[in-house]
Design an enzyme around this catalytic site. Structure first.
Site: not given
Ligand code: NAD
Length: 469
Positions: A41, A180, A183, A202, A306, A438
């Site tokens: 996936g 922000g 990802i 963001e 998801d 430690h």
């Molecule tokens: P996210 O929902 O975490 O973040 C998206 C961001 O984009 C939000 O902060 C939002 O306010 C902003 N945004 C939306 N529209 C906008 C605009 N027009 N202009 C400016 N900012 C805007 O989504 P993501 O970062 O795409 O991640 C997707 C999913 O994948 C999440 O649920 C995340 O938990 C998961 N993921 C997790 C990991 C990890 O756990 N390390 C890594 C990658 C992805």
């Protein structure tokens, strides 16, 4: 058309679906695993694993930059991104082969193609392996994909989603990242470490809005130190191609860069698979409604990952997969969400679990915060990673640990101790009473626990942070 009859069918071979298939096979059931693309996936092919391979490469570059602190003089070095991209592809390929071997070893029938429900016991598969799979119980694990916003006309070359960005074999000079969130921040950190000029745009008042404020503040500070430009409270309306790159438009302001990453969330793969045909209920956000056994509104149909989760994380999907498989096999298992770790692979890393101090307050707890900075740890100083902190949120009445956050080197590994503590309803006293080796960074938890109890050893005595109700 070819017919396959099994006890259990799993639709989707990502980190939710394949553990479900393996568990069902381990319980002695005949299992078919239907996958339209590559096994593993998003996580293995287009997410967690390839991005971590790139991040590991960027850390080598960071270490080279800091080598001088250890007396290592690196007079000349060069970096070739396409070789790092090859390393990423090799790792993914190797893991995928391993997974294919695991599926075969479990005698799971791998069906390659796109599955659609014909009724609540039959799935029609089109593609490589055209067939009809009939099963008594079906587990749906079709996952999500990057959200496609028409105003950000993706072209896969200049305006990209995370999947397309991972496929690049060259580094741009500059990147503007819309979103922000997790990802956006992971790529911002990776790219900045590799010398790319990064701007994050963001919408909300802060980046990493789902994390505790102290965490988001620490990451913002670390990012700005790296030279990342962060603009918050900006809603990007449009991205367009210019002669030399791209331009993101926000009101009368614009942000130019060579390429643009759009990371504004993901959309669920619940359409086109015929869930409506069999009457599976979804909520108003399109998330499949499941009970604590991961069963949908239709008897014998389970949904995991998801598409059926409050957390869009690979490790949550895997656990849900095992719960669904146990129930589908006639055992009893329930899903719980009280101790879900979140790990973010920025530089510095983030690990969190449970409640932040602010969330604890909102829920009516009189909460105490025990915190410890890494700069006071011998190990962190010795390895030259003194940035970051660990903090524990404690219910003052009972001493129970309500949440924990850690920012810094190996935060993604360190958080495991607090996940175990919360999962087992441990008190802060349990952590204070536990002997931590430690010199290790895990001593930060011990010190944070002592701080929460008002008995710090390696910090000057100070008034505790108590959150009055
Ligand atoms: P996210 O929902 O975490 O973040 C998206 C961001 O984009 C939000 O902060 C939002 O306010 C902003 N945004 C939306 N529209 C906008 C605009 N027009 N202009 C400016 N900012 C805007 O989504 P993501 O970062 O795409 O991640 C997707 C999913 O994948 C999440 O649920 C995340 O938990 C998961 N993921 C997790 C990991 C990890 O756990 N390390 C890594 C990658 C992805």
């Amino acid at each position: 058309m070819k017919k396959i009859v099994v006890d259990i069918a799993v639709l989707g071979g990502g980190p939710g679906g394949y553990p479900a298939a393996i568990r069902a096979a381990s319980r002695g059931k005949t299992v078919a695993l239907i996958e339209a693309n590559e096994l593993g996936g998003t996580c293995l092919n287009r997410g967690c694993i390839p991005s971590k391979a790139l991040i590991a490469g960027s850390e080598v570059v960071e270490n080279l930059k800091n080598a001088d602190a250890f007396g290592v003089e690196v007079k000349e070095w060069s970096f070739n991104y396409s070789r790092l991209a090859q390393h990423k592809d090799q790792i993914v390929e190797k893991m995928r082969k391993g997974l294919e071997g695991l599926i075969a070893a479990n005698r799971i029938q791998l069906v390659r193609g796109f599955g659609t429900f014909m009724d609540n016991r039959q799935i029609k598969v089109t593609g490589q392996d055209e067939c009809i799979v009939t099963a008594n119980q079906i587990i749906v694990a079709t996952g999500s994909e990057p959200r496609n916003i028409p105003a950000f006309s993706f072209d896969g070359k200049w305006i990209l989603d995370s999947t397309a960005l991972l496929e690049l074999d060259r580094l741009p000079k500059s990147i503007v990242i819309i979103g922000g969130g997790v990802i956006g921040c992971e790529f911002a950190s990776l790219y900045a470490n590799l010398g790319v000029e990064v701007t994050i745009l963001e919408l909300l008042p802060r980046i990493l809005s789902t994390e505790a404020e102290e965490v988001a503040d620490a990451i913002s500070k670390a990012f700005r130190k790296k030279g990342i430009r962060i603009e918050t409270g900006v809603a990007v309306e449009k991205v367009e191609k210019t002669g030399s790159g791209v331009r993101a438009l926000v009101g009368d302001k614009s942000f130019d860069a060579e390429i643009c990453l759009v990371a504004v969330g993901r959309s669920l793969n619940t359409r086109k698979i015929g869930l409506d045909r069999i009457g599976v209920a979804v909520n108003d956000q399109g998330i499949v409604i499941v009970d604590e056994r991961m069963q949908t509104s239709v008897d014998g149909i389970y949904a995991i990952g998801d598409i059926a989760s409050p957390y869009w994380l690979a490790h949550v999907a895997s656990h849900q997969g095992i719960v669904a498989a146990e129930n589908a096999c006639g055992y009893t298992a329930t899903m719980h969400y009280n101790a879900i770790p979140s790990v973010i692979f920025t530089h510095p890393e983030v690990g969190s679990v449970g409640l932040s101090l602010a969330e604890a307050k909102k829920r009516g707890y009189r909460a105490v915060l025990g915190a410890f900075p890494f700069q006071a740890l011998g190990k962190s100083q010795a390895i030259h990673h003194p940035e970051g902190f660990a903090q524990i949120v404690v219910d003052e009445k009972t001493g129970e640990i309500l949440g924990a956050q850690v920012v810094g080197y190996e935060a993604s590994t360190l958080i495991a101790e607090m996940v175990l503590a919360i999962q087992n309803e441990l008190t802060v006293e349990c952590i204070a009473e536990t002997i931590h080796a430690h010199p290790t960074i895990s001593e930060a938890w011990h010190e944070a626990a002592l701080w929460a109890e008002g008995l710090p050893i390696h910090l000057p005595p100070k008034k505790r942070v108590v959150n009055e109700k």
